[in-house]
Scaffold this motif. Structure first.
Motif: not given
Ligand code: P6P
Length: 334
Positions: A213-235
């Motif tokens: 919650q204290e990180w830059h919003p863009h880094l929150q998006k990075l964490v959401d991207y990295l942890g997206d286990h349903k994505s078909t575009s990246h591991a």
């Protein structure tokens, strides 16, 4: 050559002969190997000799000091105090640079975090030692900390020791990264990971998500991207965070992946220290083909203005560190 008969010392002497690096660097690294053996033994038996728990003081950067922090610092300082090759030591556990009496005109500076991740000690989890060696920039007697204030690009050697399921020493002098595993029955570090290469991609990321919650919003998006286990575009990546920088960076070095400790409003330069944590690890990871950034600047290039200066850090696989920089800047992968 059968690696498991190549001792750390024999490797260093061969490196001296083949690469013509000064024999003094081999001797300095031998001494770090000795300190690592002592610490490996003492860390493993700390609970038996009453060396767990807090001292009741804080170090220069405000961390509560454990008994083993103070002891580890003593072991490392003593390993370099009588050989006449080190003029000064900068340590996480020392408020100021410690000038070495018999090394006043010596040519090298040691920067170290003697016991990284010491909050893990009382529970028997992994901890480490980080070290970086600089050549002095001044001449004559070493009298101030100025000689220690050098960017990572000036490192002549750097590495770490991981006290985990085994004790490993990993180092570089700028031409490759080699790893040695301690055989306690011999009391020798044996070459077990020759010419380590950091994979361009990994499957894990390492960060303290309690600060999300204290990180830059863009880094929150990075964490959401990295942890997206349903994505078909990246591991998707799995979270692995040990609380010891050395252990988490070692995982990224061997298996690929990303460790990051960003800035927050409360800690605008993050928590980690540039001189004796970020820069030595950056040297190792870059020599293995990885990258290390503050988010906006290459760690090795950052000007050092004080020995306990902090820096945000993202380190590990080249592709993952570039992804981190892209997200921090744009809030998206590219
Ligand atoms: P936090 C240990 O104190 C350390 O310097 C690193 O080894 C580790 O990665 C980090 O701090 C842990 O900090 O805030 O997650 O407890």
């Amino acid at each position: 050559m059968n690696n498991l008969t190549t001792t750390f010392n024999a490797h260093l002497w061969r490196q001296h002969r083949l690469s013509k690096q000064p024999i003094e660097i081999s001797i300095l690294l031998t001494q770090m190997g000795f300190a690592a053996k002592v610490l490996s033994r003492e860390i493993s038996r700390a609970a038996l000799v009453g060396r767990l728990g807090l001292v009741g003081e804080k170090n220069a950067t405000g961390d509560a000091q454990k008994k083993l922090d103070v002891f580890s610092n003593q072991v490392v300082v003593e390993a370099f105090s009588d050989i006449g090759l080190v003029a000064a030591i900068a340590s996480e556990e020392l408020d100021q640079v410690q000038l070495i009496e018999c090394g006043q005109d010596a040519q090298y500076i040691l920067c170290t975090d003697p016991l990284d991740g010491s909050s893990n000690i009382d529970t028997g989890s992994a901890v480490g030692t980080i070290f970086g060696i600089y050549r002095r920039s001044s001449t004559g007697y070493c009298s101030t900390e100025a000689d220690a204030l050098q960017p990572g690009t000036e490192l002549v050697a750097a590495g770490y020791v991981l006290y985990g399921t085994s004790t490993m020493l990993v180092y570089t002098t700028g031409d490759q990264v080699d790893g040695f595993t301690l055989d306690p029955t011999l009391g020798e570090f044996l070459l077990s990971h020759e010419n380590i290469r950091c994979p361009d991609q990994g499957k894990t990321y390492s960060a303290n998500l309690s600060y999300y919650q204290e990180w830059h919003p863009h880094l929150q998006k990075l964490v959401d991207y990295l942890g997206d286990h349903k994505s078909t575009s990246h591991a998707a990546h799995t979270l692995r965070y040990s609380g010891a920088l050395v252990a988490d960076v070692h995982r990224c070095l061997l298996e690929g992946g990303l460790y990051f400790y960003p800035s927050t409003e409360e800690q605008p330069l993050g928590k980690l220290r540039l001189l004796y944590e970020c820069a030595p690890l950056a040297f190792v990871v870059e020599q293995a083909g990885g990258l290390a950034t503050s988010g906006t600047e290459r760690i090795m290039d950052i000007e050092v203005t004080s020995i306990h200066q902090r820096s945000p850090l993202a380190i590990g696989s080249a592709a993952a560190v570039k992804l981190y920089e892209n997200f921090l800047e744009q809030g998206m992968p590219t």
